[in-house]
Structures are given as structure tokens and as C-alpha cells.
Design a protein around this motif. Structure first.
Motif, PDB file in Angstrom:
ATOM      1  N   UNK A 115      -4.512  -3.257  37.328  1.00  0.00           N
ATOM      2  CA  UNK A 115      -3.906  -2.833  38.593  1.00  0.00           C
ATOM      3  C   UNK A 115      -3.939  -1.308  38.732  1.00  0.00           C
ATOM      4  N   UNK A 116      -3.692  -0.600  37.643  1.00  0.00           N
ATOM      5  CA  UNK A 116      -3.753   0.868  37.675  1.00  0.00           C
ATOM      6  C   UNK A 116      -5.169   1.335  38.021  1.00  0.00           C
ATOM      7  N   UNK A 117      -6.169   0.652  37.476  1.00  0.00           N
ATOM      8  CA  UNK A 117      -7.563   1.009  37.797  1.00  0.00           C
ATOM      9  C   UNK A 117      -7.891   0.729  39.263  1.00  0.00           C
ATOM     10  N   UNK A 118      -7.344  -0.353  39.797  1.00  0.00           N
ATOM     11  CA  UNK A 118      -7.559  -0.671  41.214  1.00  0.00           C
ATOM     12  C   UNK A 118      -6.952   0.422  42.080  1.00  0.00           C
ATOM     13  N   UNK A 119      -5.756   0.846  41.733  1.00  0.00           N
ATOM     14  CA  UNK A 119      -5.093   1.912  42.492  1.00  0.00           C
ATOM     15  C   UNK A 119      -5.898   3.205  42.396  1.00  0.00           C
TER      16      UNK A 119
ATOM     17  N   UNK B  86      -3.259   7.379  34.808  1.00  0.00           N
ATOM     18  CA  UNK B  86      -3.192   5.948  34.489  1.00  0.00           C
ATOM     19  C   UNK B  86      -1.913   5.593  33.741  1.00  0.00           C
ATOM     20  N   UNK B  87      -1.458   6.475  32.872  1.00  0.00           N
ATOM     21  CA  UNK B  87      -0.214   6.238  32.137  1.00  0.00           C
ATOM     22  C   UNK B  87       0.958   6.179  33.116  1.00  0.00           C
ATOM     23  N   UNK B  88       1.045   7.164  34.005  1.00  0.00           N
ATOM     24  CA  UNK B  88       2.152   7.210  34.971  1.00  0.00           C
ATOM     25  C   UNK B  88       2.120   6.018  35.918  1.00  0.00           C
ATOM     26  N   UNK B  89       0.955   5.732  36.466  1.00  0.00           N
ATOM     27  CA  UNK B  89       0.830   4.608  37.388  1.00  0.00           C
ATOM     28  C   UNK B  89       1.160   3.306  36.661  1.00  0.00           C
ATOM     29  N   UNK B  90       0.687   3.150  35.448  1.00  0.00           N
ATOM     30  CA  UNK B  90       0.979   1.935  34.669  1.00  0.00           C
ATOM     31  C   UNK B  90       2.478   1.800  34.417  1.00  0.00           C
ATOM     32  N   UNK B  91       3.106   2.915  34.108  1.00  0.00           N
ATOM     33  CA  UNK B  91       4.562   2.899  33.873  1.00  0.00           C
ATOM     34  C   UNK B  91       5.291   2.447  35.129  1.00  0.00           C
ATOM     35  N   UNK B  92       4.869   2.959  36.289  1.00  0.00           N
ATOM     36  CA  UNK B  92       5.504   2.569  37.549  1.00  0.00           C
ATOM     37  C   UNK B  92       5.235   1.103  37.884  1.00  0.00           C
ATOM     38  N   UNK B  93       4.026   0.662  37.640  1.00  0.00           N
ATOM     39  CA  UNK B  93       3.695  -0.746  37.902  1.00  0.00           C
ATOM     40  C   UNK B  93       4.602  -1.640  37.062  1.00  0.00           C
ATOM     41  N   UNK B  94       4.724  -1.309  35.787  1.00  0.00           N
ATOM     42  CA  UNK B  94       5.536  -2.135  34.893  1.00  0.00           C
ATOM     43  C   UNK B  94       7.003  -2.113  35.305  1.00  0.00           C
TER      44      UNK B  94
ATOM     45  N   UNK C  53       9.196  13.843  39.776  1.00  0.00           N
ATOM     46  CA  UNK C  53       8.490  15.035  40.248  1.00  0.00           C
ATOM     47  C   UNK C  53       7.646  14.653  41.466  1.00  0.00           C
ATOM     48  N   UNK C  54       7.126  15.635  42.170  1.00  0.00           N
ATOM     49  CA  UNK C  54       6.278  15.365  43.338  1.00  0.00           C
ATOM     50  C   UNK C  54       5.065  14.518  42.966  1.00  0.00           C
ATOM     51  N   UNK C  55       4.468  14.822  41.833  1.00  0.00           N
ATOM     52  CA  UNK C  55       3.306  14.062  41.384  1.00  0.00           C
ATOM     53  C   UNK C  55       3.692  12.626  41.077  1.00  0.00           C
ATOM     54  N   UNK C  56       4.830  12.444  40.412  1.00  0.00           N
ATOM     55  CA  UNK C  56       5.285  11.095  40.094  1.00  0.00           C
ATOM     56  C   UNK C  56       5.623  10.310  41.361  1.00  0.00           C
ATOM     57  N   UNK C  57       6.171  10.984  42.352  1.00  0.00           N
ATOM     58  CA  UNK C  57       6.462  10.330  43.636  1.00  0.00           C
ATOM     59  C   UNK C  57       5.158   9.834  44.249  1.00  0.00           C
ATOM     60  N   UNK C  58       4.124  10.656  44.177  1.00  0.00           N
ATOM     61  CA  UNK C  58       2.815  10.264  44.710  1.00  0.00           C
ATOM     62  C   UNK C  58       2.281   9.042  43.978  1.00  0.00           C
ATOM     63  N   UNK C  59       2.392   9.033  42.656  1.00  0.00           N
ATOM     64  CA  UNK C  59       1.915   7.898  41.866  1.00  0.00           C
ATOM     65  C   UNK C  59       2.701   6.636  42.208  1.00  0.00           C
ATOM     66  N   UNK C  60       4.018   6.777  42.324  1.00  0.00           N
ATOM     67  CA  UNK C  60       4.853   5.626  42.659  1.00  0.00           C
ATOM     68  C   UNK C  60       4.497   5.106  44.050  1.00  0.00           C
ATOM     69  N   UNK C  61       4.239   6.026  44.975  1.00  0.00           N
ATOM     70  CA  UNK C  61       3.817   5.640  46.322  1.00  0.00           C
ATOM     71  C   UNK C  61       2.519   4.830  46.249  1.00  0.00           C
ATOM     72  N   UNK C  62       1.597   5.238  45.380  1.00  0.00           N
ATOM     73  CA  UNK C  62       0.340   4.499  45.204  1.00  0.00           C
ATOM     74  C   UNK C  62       0.593   3.069  44.751  1.00  0.00           C
ATOM     75  N   UNK C  63       1.545   2.893  43.855  1.00  0.00           N
ATOM     76  CA  UNK C  63       1.886   1.555  43.368  1.00  0.00           C
ATOM     77  C   UNK C  63       2.449   0.712  44.515  1.00  0.00           C
ATOM     78  N   UNK C  64       3.335   1.299  45.302  1.00  0.00           N
ATOM     79  CA  UNK C  64       3.914   0.572  46.430  1.00  0.00           C
ATOM     80  C   UNK C  64       2.856   0.204  47.463  1.00  0.00           C
ATOM     81  N   UNK C  65       1.917   1.105  47.713  1.00  0.00           N
ATOM     82  CA  UNK C  65       0.822   0.827  48.647  1.00  0.00           C
ATOM     83  C   UNK C  65      -0.034  -0.329  48.148  1.00  0.00           C
ATOM     84  N   UNK C  66      -0.302  -0.346  46.855  1.00  0.00           N
ATOM     85  CA  UNK C  66      -1.105  -1.431  46.288  1.00  0.00           C
ATOM     86  C   UNK C  66      -0.384  -2.768  46.452  1.00  0.00           C
ATOM     87  N   UNK C  67       0.935  -2.754  46.308  1.00  0.00           N
ATOM     88  CA  UNK C  67       1.710  -3.986  46.532  1.00  0.00           C
ATOM     89  C   UNK C  67       1.535  -4.466  47.969  1.00  0.00           C
TER      90      UNK C  67
END
Length: 179
Positions: free
Chosen positions: A49-53, A73-81, A97-111
Motif C-alpha cells: 500500500x505504501x508503494x501504491x501511494x 515509505x517508513x512514515x507512510x507505512x507507520x500511518x497506514x498501520x 510535522x508538516x511533512x508527516x501531515x502530508x504523508x498522513x494525507x496521502x494515506x487518507x487519499x489512498x483510502x
């Protein structure tokens, strides 16, 4: 292989080579998921899923990778889990952080993508075909009516709206069930 070379492979359209290089990061992601109570299959699913994002983001013209592929990939994977486990605390979300917010947003978008895809696949074949003709092949309602053997373009247009309404209902139901 360093991140610049991997990014260059993506830019050159050599996605398979790039992804095969990224798979060297899998053991670290697996360790993360296992340390958080997951199983090997969970780790594999999360990594995919992280690779898809990542892939979706790399296709966006305005996307800039502001960290290493490993960090991303580590951050996105952590958020996915964490999202899959519904283990986010309000304070934890606030402290991102701003970067982490962006990564979390990516996970939500993928959902959202996944729910929309699921809704589309639950439609009947006729609705799927009609929506493909309209959105992917950019056919006019007149052409759609002819191809799908509707009596008029007005019927084709009405059917499209009924199909969209049904897809939206399925999407909303899935979204509610997932929450």
C-alpha cells in the motif's frame, strides 16, 4: 542504489527497476509492523500500500520527494498501520510535522481511492461500461446511446446519473462501515 538514481529510474519510465530497488527497504518496514503487533502478511500488505501511494504521488507533476525513499515509505507505512488499527490519539495528530501531515494525507487519499474503486466494482456491468465510455473514452451521450443500444441520448444521460448515484451510495455506505 541511492535515492537520486531510483528517482531517475522513475522519471525514465523504468518503474519496475525502481520498485525492485525499493524492495530492499522491505525488511525495515516489516520490522516496524512486527514491532507494532502485526504479522508478516500485515507487513507485506502495508508495504504494498505504501508503494501504491508513492507511485500515485510520483505521477503527480507537483509532487516533490522531500525525504529519502526510506523515510517516506517508513512514515507512510507507520500511518497506514496506525490508521488500520484506529490508534491515533488527538494529541499525536496535533504534533505531526508538516511533512508527516502530508504523508498522513496521502494515506487518507489512498483510502478514498480504494473505497471509490470498490464502489465502482460493485456496480453492475452496464453501469461500469457506461461510466467507462463517458469518463475514460470521453464519448458523447449520443455515441453511448448507440453503443449501449439506448433509445435516445437522454436515456443514456439519465442512466449515467443513476449509475453515479448508485456508486455514491455504495461509497458512502462503505465509508460509514469503515469508520
Amino acid at each position: 542504489m541511492n535515492d537520486k538514481k531510483i528517482l531517475e529510474l522513475f522519471k525514465q519510465g523504468q518503474r519496475e527497476k525502481a520498485f525492485s530497488k525499493l524492495y530492499s527497504l522491505y525488511p525495515k518496514i516489516e520490522s516496524l509492523i512486527l514491532s507494532k503487533g502485526g504479522q508478516k502478511q500485515d507487513a507485506s500488505d502495508v508495504f504494498q500500500e505504501a508503494l501504491i501511494i508513492l507511485n500515485r504521488n510520483l505521477e503527480k507533476a507537483d509532487f516533490k520527494l522531500t525525504s529519502s525513499f526510506y523515510t517516506y515509505l517508513y512514515s507512510v507505512s507507520r500511518f497506514i498501520w496506525k490508521d488500520a488499527q484506529n490508534k491515533f490519539l488527538k494529541q499525536e495528530l496535533h504534533d505531526l510535522s508538516d511533512t508527516e501531515v502530508e504523508y498522513f494525507h496521502n494515506v487518507l487519499e489512498e483510502n478514498k481511492y480504494r473505497l471509490a474503486e470498490r464502489a465502482f466494482l460493485q456496480l453492475g456491468n452496464r453501469c461500469q461500461e457506461l461510466l467507462r465510455l463517458f469518463y475514460h473514452k470521453a464519448m458523447s451521450f449520443r455515441e453511448i446511446a448507440k453503443v449501449m443500444q439506448f433509445k435516445s441520448e437522454k436515456i443514456a444521460k439519465n442512466q449515467k446519473y443513476k449509475c453515479l448515484a448508485k456508486a455514491k451510495d455504495i461509497y458512502q455506505t462503505s465509508k460509514t462501515v469503515q469508520s
